[in-house]
Write an enzyme that holds these catalytic residues in place. Sequence first.
Site, PDB file in Angstrom:
ATOM      1  N   ASP A  32       0.822  -1.180  -0.079  1.00  0.00           N
ATOM      2  CA  ASP A  32      -0.119   0.030  -0.122  1.00  0.00           C
ATOM      3  C   ASP A  32       0.948   1.290   0.014  1.00  0.00           C
ATOM      4  O   ASP A  32       1.199   1.929   1.083  1.00  0.00           O
ATOM      5  CB  ASP A  32      -0.882  -0.130   1.499  1.00  0.00           C
ATOM      6  CG  ASP A  32      -2.012   0.966   1.259  1.00  0.00           C
ATOM      7  OD1 ASP A  32      -2.061   1.923   0.337  1.00  0.00           O
ATOM      8  OD2 ASP A  32      -2.775   0.921   2.205  1.00  0.00           O
ATOM      9  N   ASP A  37       3.576   6.765  -4.595  1.00  0.00           N
ATOM     10  CA  ASP A  37       4.200   6.824  -6.149  1.00  0.00           C
ATOM     11  C   ASP A  37       5.690   6.279  -5.949  1.00  0.00           C
ATOM     12  O   ASP A  37       6.240   6.655  -4.819  1.00  0.00           O
ATOM     13  CB  ASP A  37       3.779   8.029  -6.705  1.00  0.00           C
ATOM     14  CG  ASP A  37       2.588   8.271  -6.967  1.00  0.00           C
ATOM     15  OD1 ASP A  37       1.663   7.740  -6.711  1.00  0.00           O
ATOM     16  OD2 ASP A  37       2.242   9.455  -7.503  1.00  0.00           O
ATOM     17  N   PRO A  47      10.233   7.998  -0.157  1.00  0.00           N
ATOM     18  CA  PRO A  47      10.457   6.817   0.352  1.00  0.00           C
ATOM     19  C   PRO A  47       9.822   5.633  -0.139  1.00  0.00           C
ATOM     20  O   PRO A  47      10.461   4.269   0.142  1.00  0.00           O
ATOM     21  CB  PRO A  47       9.749   7.189   1.781  1.00  0.00           C
ATOM     22  CG  PRO A  47       8.942   8.329   1.552  1.00  0.00           C
ATOM     23  CD  PRO A  47       9.418   8.939   0.386  1.00  0.00           C
TER      24      PRO A  47
HETATM   25  N1  AG3 Z   1      -1.740   4.929  -1.653  1.00  0.00           N
HETATM   26  C1  AG3 Z   1      -1.615   5.925  -2.668  1.00  0.00           C
HETATM   27  C2  AG3 Z   1      -1.615   5.659  -4.199  1.00  0.00           C
HETATM   28  C3  AG3 Z   1      -1.011   6.524  -5.045  1.00  0.00           C
HETATM   29  C4  AG3 Z   1      -1.432   7.937  -5.348  1.00  0.00           C
HETATM   30  N2  AG3 Z   1      -0.710   8.790  -6.241  1.00  0.00           N
HETATM   31  C5  AG3 Z   1      -0.994   9.935  -6.341  1.00  0.00           C
HETATM   32  N3  AG3 Z   1      -1.997  10.595  -5.723  1.00  0.00           N
HETATM   33  N4  AG3 Z   1      -0.145  10.578  -7.016  1.00  0.00           N
HETATM   34  C6  AG3 Z   1      -2.508   5.663  -0.689  1.00  0.00           C
HETATM   35  C7  AG3 Z   1      -2.433   4.781   0.373  1.00  0.00           C
HETATM   36  C8  AG3 Z   1      -3.816   4.654   1.124  1.00  0.00           C
HETATM   37  N5  AG3 Z   1      -3.806   3.896   2.103  1.00  0.00           N
END
Ligand code: AG3
Length: 289
Positions: free
Chosen positions: A161, A164, A168
């Site tokens: 999870d 991008d 990190p």
């Molecule tokens: N995970 C992020 C996905 C990527 C989003 N990218 C962006 N906004 N450029 C999110 C964590 C949620 N638990």
Amino acid sequence: MQNKNKLDLWVKEVFQDNVSLGFRVDKVLFSERSKYQQVDIVKTTGHGKMLLNDGMVMLSEKDEFVYHEMIAHVPLFSHPNPDNILIIGGGDGGTAREVLKHKNVKKVTLVEIDKLVVNACKKHLPKLSKSFDDPKMNLLIDDGVKFVNETKDKFDIILIDSTDPVGPATPLFNREFYESASKILNDDGILISQAESPFYNQDIQLSMMKAQRDFFKTLNIFLLSNLTYPGGLWSFGFASKGDISFKTDTTEKFKDSGIKTKYYNPDVHLASFVLPDFIKENLSGIIDN
Ligand code: AG3
């Protein structure tokens, strides 16, 4: 129409230096910098509270259910017996909340590199971070790559999870990481990877799938549609060490589980693996679709 009585405050994510997606903000709730990144939580006018890491939208209260239900329920309903689950990243707690809805799960280990994300979400996003109080939760503040290389534990499902592949999260998109992850999965184990936008990130998607192909028996991409990530359409990689069919009907399992969802259902599960030709063409010869 602009509301003249309100301060015209907006937060906008600038993506790939040529797209921007903006949300009207009522109030800034949290804004701090950690060793790893800038962490902000704002109260938006139309999307509830929103978490941003380094200016990238991570979630909004209005649509977070889509991403968190899909990252968790697609693999958990696909796997015959998911006991031991590992989440890499996911410091907001949303993915863990969905995983914990599965009563057969015995233990959830979540490895988040940035304590500031966990602390900010504990304070301002309790609907997600309340999952950290569950007795099955094992929350570790650590580097996911290091954990995966060093752990002696074996998992049924690993969920990446991540943000991008900048900052990190970058090593979480590397071939070495996928290899280490495959080694700590049981024989029928599943790896789910946050696989970005099928429109804007075709090159990343291709390199991720190529890298995963060598370590997994079955490999595919599944889709979700959301409100707050650039382009709306988003994807996850689905890699399995066993022979999992992407056409499995989960109707019975879903009904028996009693799990309540707002986006996921057995039809959406099947449909999420139906890929438009431009995605298939980009990944042709690599994924099993
Ligand atoms: N995970 C992020 C996905 C990527 C989003 N990218 C962006 N906004 N450029 C999110 C964590 C949620 N638990």
